[in-house]
Write a protein that holds these residues in place. Structure first.
Motif, mmCIF file in Angstrom:
data_model
loop_
_atom_site.group_PDB
_atom_site.id
_atom_site.type_symbol
_atom_site.label_atom_id
_atom_site.label_comp_id
_atom_site.label_asym_id
_atom_site.label_seq_id
_atom_site.Cartn_x
_atom_site.Cartn_y
_atom_site.Cartn_z
ATOM 1 N N SER A 13 -28.895 -42.954 -36.686
ATOM 2 C CA SER A 13 -29.695 -41.814 -36.245
ATOM 3 C C SER A 13 -28.894 -40.823 -35.408
ATOM 4 N N GLN A 14 -27.722 -41.226 -34.944
ATOM 5 C CA GLN A 14 -26.926 -40.371 -34.059
ATOM 6 C C GLN A 14 -25.727 -39.721 -34.759
ATOM 7 N N ASP A 22 -25.353 -37.332 -36.724
ATOM 8 C CA ASP A 22 -25.300 -35.875 -36.870
ATOM 9 C C ASP A 22 -24.882 -35.176 -35.585
ATOM 10 N N TYR A 27 -26.051 -47.189 -35.171
ATOM 11 C CA TYR A 27 -26.762 -45.989 -34.734
ATOM 12 C C TYR A 27 -26.662 -44.861 -35.760
ATOM 13 N N THR A 57 -39.993 -47.208 -31.909
ATOM 14 C CA THR A 57 -39.351 -46.249 -32.822
ATOM 15 C C THR A 57 -38.169 -46.913 -33.513
ATOM 16 N N VAL A 58 -37.573 -46.193 -34.460
ATOM 17 C CA VAL A 58 -36.384 -46.704 -35.124
ATOM 18 C C VAL A 58 -35.247 -46.906 -34.139
ATOM 19 N N ARG A 59 -35.278 -46.169 -33.050
ATOM 20 C CA ARG A 59 -34.237 -46.309 -32.029
ATOM 21 C C ARG A 59 -34.268 -47.695 -31.391
ATOM 22 N N GLU A 102 -32.560 -50.058 -33.770
ATOM 23 C CA GLU A 102 -31.119 -49.866 -33.680
ATOM 24 C C GLU A 102 -30.553 -50.562 -32.441
#
Length: 212
Positions: free
Chosen positions: A172-173, A175, A170, A51-53, A56
């Motif tokens: 993705s975090q 928010d 990060y 995943t994109v995680r 990252e």
């Protein structure tokens, strides 16, 4: 009192999720790796593979471990399902242990409210017997922060770099309402007060053996 083993030639990093390790110990990693060029760092993250995680995490750990001999393994254990994948997680830790001779292990704290963090914390000392295991704090929504008993003072520039790297690596975090510079800075200042320094990261240890 100096608790980081000397010489410290290899450390193991254990995370249940991508971003756990840098949130809990990013400043400490920056200082440890810069003080010991060529330090062997072996990181295992149980979830996020493919995943994109994962992208990252790999980029983040490369930044948080400057000049280190770094190896990162990311698995695809489903988030929130570690208890159902206990055997796989334990096998992964044993495989890591068979190829590593760490002087220090950084893992989640054993009282953490998240079942994945708590489960990994339970596994760490049973697999890495005889090694200093320190449990890092993961700031999040749950009110599970406990009083730590081990502190690693951070230089102001290390804390500033940690916060910058977390934001950079990060996205993705961003928010999440606890994922911001004010939160990370505030916790480091509190732990600094408790250790009679300006800033610090804090850890939990069930057992420490002191040599004379």
């Amino acid at each position: 009192m100096r608790l980081i083993p000397e010489p410290c030639e290899e450390i193991v990093l254990l995370g249940a999720h991508c971003d756990d390790i840098p949130i809990g110990a990013g400043g400490s990693l920056l200082q440890l790796c810069r003080a010991r060029p060529g330090l062997r760092v072996r990181a295992l993250v149980l979830s996020g593979a493919g995943t994109v995680r994962e992208k990252e995490e790999r980029a983040a750990l490369a930044s948080f471990c400057p000049k280190a001999d770094l190896e990162v393994t990311v698995l695809d254990v489903p988030d929130g399902r570690l208890p159902a994948h206990w055997d796989r997680a334990k096998d992964a830790l044993h495989a890591l242990r068979d190829g590593a001779t760490p002087d220090l292990v950084l893992a989640p704290a054993p009282h953490d409210a998240h079942q994945d963090h708590r489960g990994l914390a339970r596994l760490a000392p049973t697999v890495f017997r005889g090694v200093l295991v320190l449990g890092y704090e993961i700031l999040k929504w749950e009110s599970d922060l406990a009083q730590p008993n081990v502190f690693l003072p951070l230089a102001e520039e290390s804390l500033r770099e940690k916060i910058e790297l977390l934001d950079r690596h990060y996205p993705s975090q961003r928010d999440r309402d606890w994922f911001d510079s004010e939160a990370f800075h505030g916790l480091a200042r509190l732990r600094g007060i408790q250790s009679r320094t300006r800033y610090a990261e804090a850890f939990h240890s069930d057992k420490i053996v002191i040599g004379v």
